[in-house]
Structure formats: structure tokens, C-alpha cells
Write a protein that holds these residues in place. Sequence first.
Motif, PDB file in Angstrom:
ATOM      1  N   LYS A 166       0.814  -1.224   0.000  1.00 16.98           N
ATOM      2  CA  LYS A 166       0.000   0.000   0.000  1.00 16.98           C
ATOM      3  C   LYS A 166       0.845   1.271   0.000  1.00 16.98           C
ATOM      4  CE  LYS A 166      -3.845  -2.154   2.493  1.00 16.98           C
ATOM      5  NZ  LYS A 166      -4.704  -2.074   3.698  1.00 16.98           N
ATOM      6  N   ILE A 176       5.054   7.428  -1.357  1.00 19.00           N
ATOM      7  CA  ILE A 176       3.686   7.483  -1.877  1.00 19.00           C
ATOM      8  C   ILE A 176       2.841   6.430  -1.158  1.00 19.00           C
ATOM      9  CG2 ILE A 176       2.254   7.274  -3.950  1.00 19.00           C
ATOM     10  CD1 ILE A 176       4.824   8.000  -5.557  1.00 19.00           C
ATOM     11  N   ASN A 177       1.824   6.884  -0.455  1.00 19.90           N
ATOM     12  CA  ASN A 177       0.921   6.017   0.286  1.00 19.90           C
ATOM     13  C   ASN A 177      -0.421   5.972  -0.448  1.00 19.90           C
ATOM     14  OD1 ASN A 177      -1.352   5.600   2.361  1.00 19.90           O
ATOM     15  ND2 ASN A 177       0.482   4.938   3.489  1.00 19.90           N
ATOM     16  N   ARG A 178      -0.906   4.750  -0.673  1.00 26.16           N
ATOM     17  CA  ARG A 178      -2.138   4.582  -1.452  1.00 26.16           C
ATOM     18  C   ARG A 178      -3.302   5.394  -0.902  1.00 26.16           C
ATOM     19  NH1 ARG A 178      -5.376  -0.933  -0.955  1.00 26.16           N
ATOM     20  NH2 ARG A 178      -5.885   0.166   0.999  1.00 26.16           N
ATOM     21  N   CYS A 216      -5.213   8.506  -2.724  1.00 32.85           N
ATOM     22  CA  CYS A 216      -6.556   8.050  -3.096  1.00 32.85           C
ATOM     23  C   CYS A 216      -7.411   7.983  -1.830  1.00 32.85           C
ATOM     24  CB  CYS A 216      -6.509   6.670  -3.756  1.00 32.85           C
ATOM     25  SG  CYS A 216      -5.425   6.525  -5.176  1.00 32.85           S
ATOM     26  N   LYS A 275      -9.357   3.555  -5.740  1.00 27.82           N
ATOM     27  CA  LYS A 275      -7.897   3.476  -5.588  1.00 27.82           C
ATOM     28  C   LYS A 275      -7.176   3.315  -6.942  1.00 27.82           C
ATOM     29  CE  LYS A 275      -8.605   3.363  -1.118  1.00 27.82           C
ATOM     30  NZ  LYS A 275      -8.367   4.568  -0.278  1.00 27.82           N
ATOM     31  N   TYR A 324      -3.563   4.802  -7.580  1.00 32.55           N
ATOM     32  CA  TYR A 324      -2.421   4.082  -7.017  1.00 32.55           C
ATOM     33  C   TYR A 324      -2.324   2.659  -7.551  1.00 32.55           C
ATOM     34  CZ  TYR A 324       0.902   2.104  -3.697  1.00 32.55           C
ATOM     35  OH  TYR A 324       1.999   1.483  -3.137  1.00 32.55           O
ATOM     36  N   ASN A 325      -3.403   1.894  -7.430  1.00 32.20           N
ATOM     37  CA  ASN A 325      -3.350   0.469  -7.757  1.00 32.20           C
ATOM     38  C   ASN A 325      -3.141   0.200  -9.248  1.00 32.20           C
ATOM     39  OD1 ASN A 325      -3.715  -0.264  -5.101  1.00 32.20           O
ATOM     40  ND2 ASN A 325      -5.934  -0.516  -5.266  1.00 32.20           N
ATOM     41  N   PHE A 360      -0.325   4.248 -10.921  1.00 32.11           N
ATOM     42  CA  PHE A 360       1.046   4.315 -10.402  1.00 32.11           C
ATOM     43  C   PHE A 360       1.726   2.955 -10.429  1.00 32.11           C
ATOM     44  CE2 PHE A 360       4.129   3.967  -6.930  1.00 32.11           C
ATOM     45  CZ  PHE A 360       5.039   4.921  -7.343  1.00 32.11           C
ATOM     46  N   LYS A 361       1.089   1.930  -9.899  1.00 33.05           N
ATOM     47  CA  LYS A 361       1.744   0.632  -9.756  1.00 33.05           C
ATOM     48  C   LYS A 361       1.978  -0.062 -11.094  1.00 33.05           C
ATOM     49  CE  LYS A 361       0.569  -2.225  -6.481  1.00 33.05           C
ATOM     50  NZ  LYS A 361      -0.229  -3.042  -5.522  1.00 33.05           N
TER      51      LYS A 361
END
Length: 504
Positions: free
Chosen positions: A68, A85-87, A91, A96, A99-100, A103-104
Amino acid sequence: MTLSEQELIRRENLKKIRETGINPYPNEEFKVNTKASEIDALYSEEKKDEFRDVILAGRLMMKRIMGKASFAELQDSTGRIQLYINRDEICPGEDKTLYNTIFKKLLDIGDFIGVSGFVFTTQTGHTTVHVTSLTLLSKSLKPLPIVKTDAEGKVHDAVTDPEFRYRQRYADLVVNPKVREVFIKRTKMYDSIRQFLNEKGYLEVETPILQPLYGGAAARPFKTHHNTLDTTLFLRIANELYLKRLIVGGFDGVYEFSKDFRNEGMSRFHNPEFTQIELYVAYKDYEWMMNLVEEMIEKVAIDVTGSTVVKVGSNNIDFKRPWKRYTMYGAIEEFTGVDISEMGEADMRLAARDMNVGLDPTMGRGKIIDEIFGEKCEAHLIQPTFITDYPIEMSPLAKKHRTKDGLVERFEAICNGKEISNAFSELNDPIDQRERFEAQLELGKRGDDEAMMLDEDFLRAIEYGMPPTAGVGIGMDRLAMVMTNSQSIQDVLFFPQMKSETLK
């Protein structure tokens, strides 16, 4: 166009980003309020309140996914900074996707992102931006070469291939950030010279690049055709004759940073398109100009490097005044043991042969002397040195020496074994100038494709009267090589000329 596997993946990622409803190339301005280097230099725990709301943008250069939360690196024009960076922070709602998915999975190394957040120091001591919002600013479709840096800052797998670096300078600047320092120093050179000359009251001007006749130097030109005028034009090889026209017109001092073009061979010291500054000052002579060049280049060294001593390869070159001086004949005798000053052309050819200096039949006496000097003397001149009092055959635009028959009042400044400037007491006798041009025409008939043309308009200009004048040209690319410890002229040009990729 054949795409690599990585390029195909990035295009697929681009498609998926668009399918989420995110514009990968947004129109809106992204307002930054700081740079990576400013955070790195100024942040401390005591000042953390000043770094509660930072906004910066640049390329994503690394990401390390950790569930996360993740770490990444952003590189802007000043350097790199670590991101945390924190999910759930970028978000905050139920969605999400940013991030999910973005970004990922869909952001790639080289993509431009914008982030905002606050600065903190990690337990391992890294200054880091805790990201609270993240925006994709531009999707990169071509992968950058991978350069690795270890914990001690040592670079591994550095991109050093000149073919790649010079042809794709835009990528070179990204993966080799220290290259930027070369060009920042180059700009400081221009600023230093411009400040120096402006403070003395000289006027910066612009003169034609397309010229009906080329002149001001011994070089082969590029030529083109003007359709409307139905005439041949040449890219300038020098701006000398136009600047001297301005001295005729009443200006006391004029200078120009000029792009010049010479259709000649290429090497690590020569590019067909190059930059020089030329300066002309009325009522002065070459002795005065030598003193000015010493003063100006000493200032440039201090402004660009912080010292008069500049490291170039294994040499420490000291630009502190005064510089050493040799006459042209004196330098040849010093480094060869041969006095050629009284020799005619035939004897000089024999002397050159004995020195193993290669000549060709088109060369007149001046070119022979130039070849001997270039082959046998230049390499010995590491510290800044003036070579003065050239034979008249080598200098069709310089004034005859006031006391030495057969010579002209000319100097070149040489350091690290290469010329960086050339200067004269300018020839202002229109009758003598016409005779020199005519002698150049004769050399052209012998096959010398670098002989000067006869410029009737320039002769007309100085027939109106030109005051005594000193002039100098300084090669900015050569000077930049010295000031930045660069071994090739291609290293100090953003986009050096190269053979077409289709011809390779």
C-alpha cells in the motif's frame, strides 16, 4: 516503424490510462513552487514547517512498490529527490485506481509527473517528499537507458556511447545529468564576456549570416540559392568584414556572438557549424587587444570555474596575466631548431620535408609556415601563449608590421595545444587591401579552395576611410572545451553535426 517490446508495452499502457478517463497529456498549467536541489540543500528538521506544502514536477526515474506504500525518485532540472507514496493518501476515497492501476502498473520510468506534499527525513536519513497528490503530466513512449547508482553514489552502467549521446542529446541529458553542467558553464562564459564588453561601452550587434560573398577567414564555404533574387548566397565563414563596415560607419566598438559555417573536415576540434565572438575597437592596435584578451579570459576563468587555474585533462592551465609571448618565427625556431624567417618558398618546402611536415603543391608560403607551426609547435603550447607577428602571406586582412618588413601585426592565443583566438591590427589601407585580395585570387587559381574572394563592397567601405582598428575573434566552442575540461568539441555542442543515420 518497428517498435521494441518495451515500446509496445508503453503504448498499451497509454491506451489503458486513457481508458481510465485520465488525460496522459493534460493541457492545464502545473504550478511548481520548489526544485529538488532546493529541498536537498535547504531542508532540515528545524525548518520542516517551511516545507509543509511543496509542489514539484519532473521525470519518474525509479519506483519501488511495497504494497500500500511505495518509494520513487523524481528527477527535475536540478537533480533527484526521493518520494514516499501512500495509497490511501493519494486516493482518500473508495476509488484506488490512481495508485493500484496508474502508479503501480501503468506509469513507466521516464514519465513526467507532478506531486505535492511535505518533506521529512526517513529513518535511513534520506530527505523525502511525502506525496499527498500525484498527477500524470506526460507519458513517455520510449524507454530510457538504465543507469544505476549505488548507495555510495557510484554510477554503474553509465551511458558513454558517443553515437547515442551526441545524436540523442535529449536522452543524454536525462540519463547523464552532469552533462548539463557543461552547458551551464558555457552559458556563464557568454554572460561573463558580454558583461565585460558591455561595461567597456561596446555595442552588441547582428550581421548577415547569408552573404553574397564570403570573407573574413580562409575557409571553404557552404552555398545555397535564393529563389526570389535568383542568386547564389553563402553561409558566412566569419562576420569580420561586416563588423568593420560598422567601424567605418562610426561605431567605436562592436561585437557579435556569431554562428559561422565552414565546409571542412570534422574532428574532435572541428564542427562545420561553430560559434565565435568577434570584437572590433576603433583607434586601438594588436598590442592593446592582447592585453584586453588576457584580461577578459582571466575573468571568464574566474566567473566560470572560480579560479584562474583550470584543470584540462592532466594539465593545470593558469589564465592569470601576463601570458607568455613568442613571435611566429621565434616559436618555430624554439621548437624545431630551424630559422625559416629568411627562406623563400622552395627552401621552406625542403625544410618542411626535413621536419616530416606533409605539404601539397597548392600551398603557398603562408600555408607552408602554418603547416610547420601546426605540426611542430602547437602541441607544446599548453599554458596560455600569444604567437605574434605573422608573415604577410598568412594574413590578408592584417596591417603590415610597423617595424618588421614582410610581417603583419597579428596574434593568436593558444592554450592546451590549440588556438582559441585570432586578432589583428586591422588593415585599413584600401589600396593595400585590394592588392592582398588580388594575391588571394592568384592562390585560388593555384587550387587553394580556402583563398579569399575579392569583396568590392568592403573595399568601397574602407575607401570612405576606416580608423585604426584592432579586431579579435575568439572560438567559443574551443574556449568551452577548456573551461569545462571536455576532450571533444561535440561535448560542448548540444547537437553536433553527425552523419545521417540513413547513411550509416
